[in-house]
Scaffold this motif. Structure first.
Motif, PDB file in Angstrom:
ATOM      1  N   LYS A 110      31.879  -4.330   5.648  1.00 46.30           N
ATOM      2  CA  LYS A 110      30.607  -5.058   5.673  1.00 46.30           C
ATOM      3  C   LYS A 110      29.487  -4.172   6.197  1.00 46.30           C
ATOM      4  CE  LYS A 110      28.557  -9.382   7.335  1.00 46.30           C
ATOM      5  NZ  LYS A 110      28.794 -10.626   8.109  1.00 46.30           N
ATOM      6  N   GLY A 111      29.785  -3.348   7.201  1.00 49.53           N
ATOM      7  CA  GLY A 111      28.778  -2.444   7.757  1.00 49.53           C
ATOM      8  C   GLY A 111      28.316  -1.410   6.748  1.00 49.53           C
ATOM      9  N   VAL A 112      29.257  -0.837   5.997  1.00 47.30           N
ATOM     10  CA  VAL A 112      28.913   0.140   4.959  1.00 47.30           C
ATOM     11  C   VAL A 112      28.050  -0.501   3.890  1.00 47.30           C
ATOM     12  CG1 VAL A 112      29.862   1.558   3.097  1.00 47.30           C
ATOM     13  CG2 VAL A 112      30.921   1.602   5.356  1.00 47.30           C
ATOM     14  N   ALA A 113      28.414  -1.719   3.495  1.00 45.79           N
ATOM     15  CA  ALA A 113      27.633  -2.430   2.482  1.00 45.79           C
ATOM     16  C   ALA A 113      26.212  -2.684   2.971  1.00 45.79           C
ATOM     17  CB  ALA A 113      28.312  -3.751   2.132  1.00 45.79           C
ATOM     18  N   ARG A 114      26.065  -3.016   4.244  1.00 44.72           N
ATOM     19  CA  ARG A 114      24.730  -3.275   4.801  1.00 44.72           C
ATOM     20  C   ARG A 114      23.906  -1.991   4.851  1.00 44.72           C
ATOM     21  NH1 ARG A 114      22.879  -7.692   4.228  1.00 44.72           N
ATOM     22  NH2 ARG A 114      24.561  -8.750   5.359  1.00 44.72           N
ATOM     23  N   LEU A 115      24.526  -0.883   5.235  1.00 44.21           N
ATOM     24  CA  LEU A 115      23.810   0.396   5.257  1.00 44.21           C
ATOM     25  C   LEU A 115      23.311   0.759   3.861  1.00 44.21           C
ATOM     26  CD1 LEU A 115      26.003   2.670   7.578  1.00 44.21           C
ATOM     27  CD2 LEU A 115      23.671   1.871   8.028  1.00 44.21           C
ATOM     28  N   GLY A 116      24.191   0.621   2.876  1.00 46.40           N
ATOM     29  CA  GLY A 116      23.803   0.937   1.511  1.00 46.40           C
ATOM     30  C   GLY A 116      22.704   0.022   1.011  1.00 46.40           C
ATOM     31  N   GLN A 117      22.798  -1.245   1.326  1.00 44.95           N
ATOM     32  CA  GLN A 117      21.800  -2.214   0.868  1.00 44.95           C
ATOM     33  C   GLN A 117      20.426  -1.908   1.454  1.00 44.95           C
ATOM     34  OE1 GLN A 117      22.616  -6.318   1.995  1.00 44.95           O
ATOM     35  NE2 GLN A 117      21.856  -7.034   0.027  1.00 44.95           N
ATOM     36  N   VAL A 118      20.370  -1.744   2.766  1.00 49.01           N
ATOM     37  CA  VAL A 118      19.090  -1.445   3.420  1.00 49.01           C
ATOM     38  C   VAL A 118      18.546  -0.093   2.957  1.00 49.01           C
ATOM     39  CG1 VAL A 118      17.996  -0.964   5.641  1.00 49.01           C
ATOM     40  CG2 VAL A 118      19.617  -2.854   5.444  1.00 49.01           C
ATOM     41  N   GLY A 119      19.429   0.899   2.847  1.00 47.56           N
ATOM     42  CA  GLY A 119      19.003   2.235   2.465  1.00 47.56           C
ATOM     43  C   GLY A 119      18.440   2.295   1.057  1.00 47.56           C
ATOM     44  N   TYR A 120      19.121   1.717   0.102  1.00 39.06           N
ATOM     45  CA  TYR A 120      18.649   1.750  -1.282  1.00 39.06           C
ATOM     46  C   TYR A 120      17.339   0.987  -1.440  1.00 39.06           C
ATOM     47  CZ  TYR A 120      22.488   4.139  -3.627  1.00 39.06           C
ATOM     48  OH  TYR A 120      23.373   5.096  -4.072  1.00 39.06           O
ATOM     49  N   ILE A 121      17.210  -0.154  -0.765  1.00 42.31           N
ATOM     50  CA  ILE A 121      15.973  -0.937  -0.879  1.00 42.31           C
ATOM     51  C   ILE A 121      14.799  -0.166  -0.294  1.00 42.31           C
ATOM     52  CG2 ILE A 121      14.787  -3.009  -0.054  1.00 42.31           C
ATOM     53  CD1 ILE A 121      17.451  -4.489  -0.280  1.00 42.31           C
ATOM     54  N   ALA A 122      14.979   0.411   0.892  1.00 45.34           N
ATOM     55  CA  ALA A 122      13.887   1.147   1.539  1.00 45.34           C
ATOM     56  C   ALA A 122      13.491   2.371   0.724  1.00 45.34           C
ATOM     57  CB  ALA A 122      14.299   1.557   2.950  1.00 45.34           C
ATOM     58  N   LYS A 123      14.463   3.120   0.256  1.00 43.06           N
ATOM     59  CA  LYS A 123      14.157   4.300  -0.541  1.00 43.06           C
ATOM     60  C   LYS A 123      13.495   3.905  -1.853  1.00 43.06           C
ATOM     61  CE  LYS A 123      16.170   8.525  -2.422  1.00 43.06           C
ATOM     62  NZ  LYS A 123      17.401   9.329  -2.624  1.00 43.06           N
ATOM     63  N   GLY A 124      13.949   2.801  -2.450  1.00 41.27           N
ATOM     64  CA  GLY A 124      13.337   2.318  -3.684  1.00 41.27           C
ATOM     65  C   GLY A 124      11.883   1.925  -3.493  1.00 41.27           C
ATOM     66  N   VAL A 125      11.586   1.268  -2.373  1.00 42.55           N
ATOM     67  CA  VAL A 125      10.202   0.897  -2.070  1.00 42.55           C
ATOM     68  C   VAL A 125       9.340   2.146  -1.932  1.00 42.55           C
ATOM     69  CG1 VAL A 125       8.700  -0.096  -0.300  1.00 42.55           C
ATOM     70  CG2 VAL A 125      10.757  -1.324  -1.018  1.00 42.55           C
ATOM     71  N   ALA A 126       9.836   3.145  -1.206  1.00 45.39           N
ATOM     72  CA  ALA A 126       9.071   4.378  -1.004  1.00 45.39           C
ATOM     73  C   ALA A 126       8.808   5.086  -2.324  1.00 45.39           C
ATOM     74  CB  ALA A 126       9.819   5.303  -0.038  1.00 45.39           C
ATOM     75  N   LEU A 127       9.819   5.179  -3.185  1.00 43.24           N
ATOM     76  CA  LEU A 127       9.636   5.827  -4.483  1.00 43.24           C
ATOM     77  C   LEU A 127       8.668   5.036  -5.362  1.00 43.24           C
ATOM     78  CD1 LEU A 127      13.261   7.010  -5.359  1.00 43.24           C
ATOM     79  CD2 LEU A 127      11.306   8.420  -4.709  1.00 43.24           C
ATOM     80  N   GLY A 128       8.746   3.711  -5.271  1.00 43.95           N
ATOM     81  CA  GLY A 128       7.805   2.890  -6.025  1.00 43.95           C
ATOM     82  C   GLY A 128       6.367   3.147  -5.615  1.00 43.95           C
ATOM     83  N   VAL A 129       6.145   3.304  -4.310  1.00 43.63           N
ATOM     84  CA  VAL A 129       4.800   3.614  -3.812  1.00 43.63           C
ATOM     85  C   VAL A 129       4.362   4.997  -4.296  1.00 43.63           C
ATOM     86  CG1 VAL A 129       3.404   4.009  -1.744  1.00 43.63           C
ATOM     87  CG2 VAL A 129       5.026   2.117  -1.802  1.00 43.63           C
ATOM     88  N   VAL A 130       5.279   5.982  -4.273  1.00 44.89           N
ATOM     89  CA  VAL A 130       4.960   7.328  -4.770  1.00 44.89           C
ATOM     90  C   VAL A 130       4.511   7.260  -6.229  1.00 44.89           C
ATOM     91  CG1 VAL A 130       5.910   9.578  -5.378  1.00 44.89           C
ATOM     92  CG2 VAL A 130       6.482   8.558  -3.185  1.00 44.89           C
ATOM     93  N   GLY A 131       5.290   6.586  -7.063  1.00 47.50           N
ATOM     94  CA  GLY A 131       4.947   6.482  -8.477  1.00 47.50           C
ATOM     95  C   GLY A 131       3.661   5.727  -8.715  1.00 47.50           C
ATOM     96  N   GLY A 132       3.455   4.652  -7.950  1.00 45.99           N
ATOM     97  CA  GLY A 132       2.227   3.870  -8.099  1.00 45.99           C
ATOM     98  C   GLY A 132       0.994   4.674  -7.719  1.00 45.99           C
TER      99      GLY A 132
END
Length: 269
Positions: A190-212
């Motif tokens: 469960k901890g690994v899943a939470r790390l991956g979930q938070v990490g992918y969402i945060a990185k995705g938001v940052a990349l979205g801002v870069v592209g925008g």
């Protein structure tokens, strides 16, 4: 045929898998450093840009840092070679569009890891790295081409798409198919899943801002303001409650870094 068979054996070799896992460690460390630098930006203590160039520069400043960067470069290039082998020979259990999609994704990752590994080697050799200034110079050069603004906007839109895909991957936890958690306890899983979930969402938001920001700067003819990741994080900081938003993104990068480190042990290869 014999050459293809030997090349495939190299792609499937245990040695390359070991090096690729070392590359995941390097990849995780880079994201941990980006998260740390982003936290410093959020709370007014940053001395380096919060992107891969700043992260690599931080490593270079440490005792034996250039030697460590050489090891990082080797690991990332190995990771790129592994992704390249997956592009050519991988996903044989998939068919049709699904296999093509996964092969294209692996090809894009191979290019990205190669570029990051090259940047690490460049910093280790004292040649600089792919930072915000060089990104702006490259963008300006492309804009000078006939129809160059279209190319830059398309790149921006692709970056947004990659960011959205990362957020979706985090929300759906589809990254779990890449990690073998069968030997973990339910709590660790469960901890690994939470790390991956938070990490992918945060990185995705940052990349979205870069592209925008890249697309917006191009369309409004403010190319000199087209930022990379560091500029995107500063843009987040400039928003209402920006310090707390940026802190959340920084913690997400830290989570992604930890997830990558765990992937070096549990990633399916």
């Amino acid at each position: 045929m014999a050459g293809d068979s030997k090349a495939q054996q190299v792609g499937d070799s245990a040695a390359l898998a070991v090096l690729a896992r070392a590359g995941l460690i390097a990849y995780g460390v880079v994201h941990l450093l980006i998260g740390w630098l982003a936290l410093q930006i959020a709370w007014g203590a940053a001395s380096k840009s919060a992107d891969s160039s700043g992260a690599l520069g931080t490593v270079a400043d440490q005792p034996f840092g250039k030697i460590l960067l050489c090891l990082v470069a080797v690991g990332l290039v190995a990771l790129a070679l592994w992704q390249a082998s997956e592009t050519i020979w991988g996903y044989r259990n998939c068919e049709g569009a699904e296999r093509v999609r996964k092969q294209v994704t692996s090809g894009a990752k191979a290019v990205f890891y190669s570029a990051l590994g090259g940047s690490a080697a460049s910093v280790a050799l004292g040649l600089g790295s792919w930072g915000s200034q060089s990104q702006q110079q490259t963008t300006s050069g492309v804009l000078a081409w006939p129809g160059g603004w279209v190319i830059v906007v398309v790149i921006g839109l692709i970056t947004i798409g990659v960011g959205v895909a990362g957020v979706v991957k985090g929300v759906k936890k589809s990254f779990s198919e890449e990690i073998d958690t069968s030997s973990m306890s339910p709590v660790a899983r469960k901890g690994v899943a939470r790390l991956g979930q938070v990490g992918y969402i945060a990185k995705g938001v940052a990349l979205g801002v870069v592209g925008g920001l890249l697309s917006y700067a191009t369309l409004t003819f403010e190319q000199q303001k087209a930022p990379g990741l560091d500029g995107a994080l500063h843009a987040i900081l400039a928003q209402t409650f920006g310090r707390f938003l940026l802190t959340a993104v920084a913690l997400g990068f830290l989570a992604f870094g930890l997830f990558a480190l765990l992937g070096s042990r549990y990633r399916r290869m």
